[in-house]
Design a protein around this motif. Sequence first.
Motif, PDB file in Angstrom:
ATOM      1  N   ARG A 138      49.372  94.204 -18.310  1.00  0.00           N
ATOM      2  CA  ARG A 138      49.740  93.362 -19.442  1.00  0.00           C
ATOM      3  C   ARG A 138      49.418  91.885 -19.242  1.00  0.00           C
ATOM      4  NH1 ARG A 138      49.702  94.576 -23.854  1.00  0.00           N
ATOM      5  NH2 ARG A 138      51.495  93.400 -24.608  1.00  0.00           N
ATOM      6  N   CYS A 139      49.239  91.469 -17.982  1.00  0.00           N
ATOM      7  CA  CYS A 139      48.999  90.051 -17.725  1.00  0.00           C
ATOM      8  C   CYS A 139      48.151  89.917 -16.465  1.00  0.00           C
ATOM      9  CB  CYS A 139      50.321  89.302 -17.572  1.00  0.00           C
ATOM     10  SG  CYS A 139      50.159  87.513 -17.410  1.00  0.00           S
ATOM     11  N   LYS A 181      55.201  94.241 -10.169  1.00  0.00           N
ATOM     12  CA  LYS A 181      56.100  94.626 -11.259  1.00  0.00           C
ATOM     13  C   LYS A 181      57.518  94.661 -10.691  1.00  0.00           C
ATOM     14  CE  LYS A 181      56.368  98.281 -14.795  1.00  0.00           C
ATOM     15  NZ  LYS A 181      55.791  99.604 -15.185  1.00  0.00           N
ATOM     16  N   ALA A 182      58.449  94.116 -11.427  1.00  0.00           N
ATOM     17  CA  ALA A 182      59.861  94.155 -11.021  1.00  0.00           C
ATOM     18  C   ALA A 182      60.070  93.606  -9.612  1.00  0.00           C
ATOM     19  CB  ALA A 182      60.391  95.587 -11.116  1.00  0.00           C
ATOM     20  N   ALA A 216      51.441 101.109 -12.911  1.00  0.00           N
ATOM     21  CA  ALA A 216      50.503 100.081 -13.368  1.00  0.00           C
ATOM     22  C   ALA A 216      50.741  99.715 -14.829  1.00  0.00           C
ATOM     23  CB  ALA A 216      49.071 100.553 -13.171  1.00  0.00           C
ATOM     24  N   ASN A 217      51.235 100.661 -15.607  1.00  0.00           N
ATOM     25  CA  ASN A 217      51.487 100.399 -17.023  1.00  0.00           C
ATOM     26  C   ASN A 217      52.581  99.334 -17.173  1.00  0.00           C
ATOM     27  OD1 ASN A 217      51.135 100.863 -19.839  1.00  0.00           O
ATOM     28  ND2 ASN A 217      53.026 102.049 -19.848  1.00  0.00           N
ATOM     29  N   GLY A 218      52.224  98.203 -17.755  1.00  0.00           N
ATOM     30  CA  GLY A 218      53.163  97.110 -17.936  1.00  0.00           C
ATOM     31  C   GLY A 218      53.215  96.134 -16.776  1.00  0.00           C
ATOM     32  N   ALA A 219      52.386  96.336 -15.757  1.00  0.00           N
ATOM     33  CA  ALA A 219      52.388  95.465 -14.573  1.00  0.00           C
ATOM     34  C   ALA A 219      51.505  94.238 -14.798  1.00  0.00           C
ATOM     35  CB  ALA A 219      51.915  96.237 -13.350  1.00  0.00           C
ATOM     36  N   VAL A 220      51.511  93.343 -13.812  1.00  0.00           N
ATOM     37  CA  VAL A 220      50.632  92.178 -13.832  1.00  0.00           C
ATOM     38  C   VAL A 220      49.619  92.311 -12.704  1.00  0.00           C
ATOM     39  CG1 VAL A 220      52.494  90.753 -14.763  1.00  0.00           C
ATOM     40  CG2 VAL A 220      52.029  90.719 -12.294  1.00  0.00           C
TER      41      VAL A 220
END
Length: 512
Positions: free
Chosen positions: A477-478, A422-423, A451-455
């Motif tokens: 998310r992916c 992420k980021a 982890a929320n919104g991570a790949v």
Amino acid sequence: MKKRALVSVSDKQGIVPFVQELEKMGVEVISTGGTKRELEQAGVNVIGIEDVTGFPEMMDGRVKTLHPNIHGGLLGVRDNDEHMDALKQQGIGLIDFVVVNLYPFQATIEKPESTFTDAIENIDIGGPSMIRSAAKNHNDVAIIVDTADYDVVLQELKDFDGELSGERKRKLAAKAFRHTAAYDALIGEYLTKQTGEDAPEKLTITYNLKQMLRYGENPHQLAAFYERPLGNPVSISRAEQLHGKELSYNNINDADAALAVIRDFNGPAVAAIKHMNPCGVGIGETIFDAYTKAYEADPMSIFGGIVACNREVDEETALKMKEIFLEIVIAPSFSKEALAVLTEKKNLRLLTVNLSKNEPSEQRITTVSGGALMQETDTLSYEDVEVTIPTDRKPSDNELEQIKMAWKVVKHVKSNAIVLAKADQTIGVGAGQMNRVGAAKIAIEQAGDKANGAVMASDAFFPMSDTVETAGKAGIRCIIQPGGSKRDQESIDMANEYGIAMVFTGVRHFKH
């Protein structure tokens, strides 16, 4: 009867004083070509090879020592009456010392401008033949192929009235056969590459001792570090150590793993390694940004780890590195200011590696009990595969960039492997687990709320939908994974249920 020495060397380091000492001991010297000229210029009384063979050098020096008057003098067993009678009948004199090293084949093929013809002309024939003859008859003949042995041989000759012990001659003979075996292995490897053979019936790879190590993985294990002469120049074996204490066995393994990760990134990137697994990887606009992300990915695990950077380490980055205990920092270079900062840490090892010469397709050889496994390096990238997206939701542009990064990293994590990103940084790594969902749970637990919104990247397919479900509950998310399971549809359905975009690459990245 006077003793005789046959001297013919490409590496002339130390040869003049060595032969001068032999001459003082009453040893007659036979020599050829450039060696003969150099010895004569130094005032040594030299017998030309043609005076021994009765035959001139020919074919540009290809044929000069391949003669019975040479090999008879080398192979004749002194306490064998038939051998001695045969030599006497043919008028062949004995040769007691052979000082030979070989045409510089390796140095020749390493030159960028070297041609195939250059390589062939630097394959020595007469030299290995003399070495093998002398080494076979080492009970009677001393064979010296290494300049490092000159002083040892001279000292023993002085100590024992012009004689060498049987033990010394056996050691010299063993080294001689190692010398010719390594030489032939290099030639074989070079010609095999020229012919394009991928799996020859004989695998003859040679290594040169780089250094003895204090111990192996544990203090009770003997260990040494060897360098492959034609190996990848972007390697820990080619690194220059600028500072710090001696590398250990585990340091070398971890440093190799760190280099493997950063070789896969074009922009500024930093990889932190612990026990051969990435614990934090970051990319950024600058090396400081990349290091900060790699550090923040797992501030606990990076402690005592190995850090590799693919850009010069500057003062700002060095100051941040100095805040924690690191075993090694590897980079293409360090600024003067960065070196001043980091060398304040007495034991911190600083290594430079020229990343511009990367040859990632090198064969990897792993030993097993009684044998070895060989494979090409896993160099497959995201750009090399045709991805498919089987889920209802497609990845956003940002998610695509993040899964590309995660997929680069997961290739270097021991299987079963899961990486969360992420980021532009890893936020969770699950390595070396016996099942995939277990690796995912470790990575997710490490990531926590991030982890929320991570790949998520997986090195191999999901045999069941449980890993996808675990990811969905954590807010992933992916997902990027190879696909190919008989139960892929279950994972696709689970991804759709959680609104996850999933990318199939068709290619796995197992690492054992």
